[in-house]
Design a protein around this motif. Sequence first.
Motif, PDB file in Angstrom:
ATOM      1  N   ALA A  36      -2.713  -0.406  11.531  1.00  0.00           N
ATOM      2  CA  ALA A  36      -1.880   0.916  11.368  1.00  0.00           C
ATOM      3  C   ALA A  36      -0.938   0.840  10.214  1.00  0.00           C
ATOM      4  O   ALA A  36      -0.774   1.553   9.538  1.00  0.00           O
ATOM      5  N   ILE A  37      -0.176  -0.239  10.212  1.00  0.00           N
ATOM      6  CA  ILE A  37       0.639  -0.570   9.081  1.00  0.00           C
ATOM      7  C   ILE A  37       0.072  -0.877   7.789  1.00  0.00           C
ATOM      8  O   ILE A  37       0.560  -0.347   6.778  1.00  0.00           O
ATOM      9  N   GLY A  38      -0.941  -1.269   7.849  1.00  0.00           N
ATOM     10  CA  GLY A  38      -1.862  -1.549   6.499  1.00  0.00           C
ATOM     11  C   GLY A  38      -2.337  -0.017   5.843  1.00  0.00           C
ATOM     12  O   GLY A  38      -2.189  -0.022   4.811  1.00  0.00           O
ATOM     13  N   GLY A  39      -2.452   0.741   6.845  1.00  0.00           N
ATOM     14  CA  GLY A  39      -2.943   1.971   6.371  1.00  0.00           C
ATOM     15  C   GLY A  39      -1.585   2.846   5.758  1.00  0.00           C
ATOM     16  O   GLY A  39      -1.785   3.554   4.772  1.00  0.00           O
ATOM     17  N   VAL A  40      -0.445   2.723   6.444  1.00  0.00           N
ATOM     18  CA  VAL A  40       0.674   3.244   5.850  1.00  0.00           C
ATOM     19  C   VAL A  40       1.119   2.461   4.549  1.00  0.00           C
ATOM     20  O   VAL A  40       1.565   3.041   3.650  1.00  0.00           O
ATOM     21  N   VAL A  41       1.034   1.180   4.259  1.00  0.00           N
ATOM     22  CA  VAL A  41       1.415   0.364   3.381  1.00  0.00           C
ATOM     23  C   VAL A  41       0.344   0.896   1.948  1.00  0.00           C
ATOM     24  O   VAL A  41       0.814   1.106   1.076  1.00  0.00           O
ATOM     25  N   LEU A  42      -0.837   0.875   2.463  1.00  0.00           N
ATOM     26  CA  LEU A  42      -1.784   1.632   1.559  1.00  0.00           C
ATOM     27  C   LEU A  42      -1.668   2.723   0.818  1.00  0.00           C
ATOM     28  O   LEU A  42      -1.500   2.982  -0.536  1.00  0.00           O
ATOM     29  N   GLU A  43      -1.240   3.722   1.733  1.00  0.00           N
ATOM     30  CA  GLU A  43      -0.988   5.087   1.382  1.00  0.00           C
ATOM     31  C   GLU A  43       0.236   5.185   0.478  1.00  0.00           C
ATOM     32  O   GLU A  43       0.428   5.873  -0.398  1.00  0.00           O
ATOM     33  N   SER A  44       1.435   4.349   0.790  1.00  0.00           N
ATOM     34  CA  SER A  44       2.822   4.570   0.071  1.00  0.00           C
ATOM     35  C   SER A  44       2.893   3.643  -1.082  1.00  0.00           C
ATOM     36  O   SER A  44       3.297   4.072  -2.161  1.00  0.00           O
TER      37      SER A  44
END
Length: 84
Positions: free
Chosen positions: A35-43
Amino acid sequence: MLNYLIVTAYPTALRATATGWAIGVGRVGAIIGSAIGGVVLESIGPSGYFASLALPLILAVAAVMVIRVSRDDSQLSKAYVSAH
């Protein structure tokens, strides 16, 4: 690798419990990490994502080194000899 680290870090009486806890924490970490990886990738994008992986990897190496250093081999060998 986790199983081998547990064998060297914990006494025989605690290895099963330590393995169970380590696997459980690892699974929770895998869920949260995704979940954190997805947020970081998006931002911050792919390059920022890979750069942000350095901190957890450095912390993991430090944790393994602390476990290795804190273990007293002489006490372990005395316990092994007295048990056999």
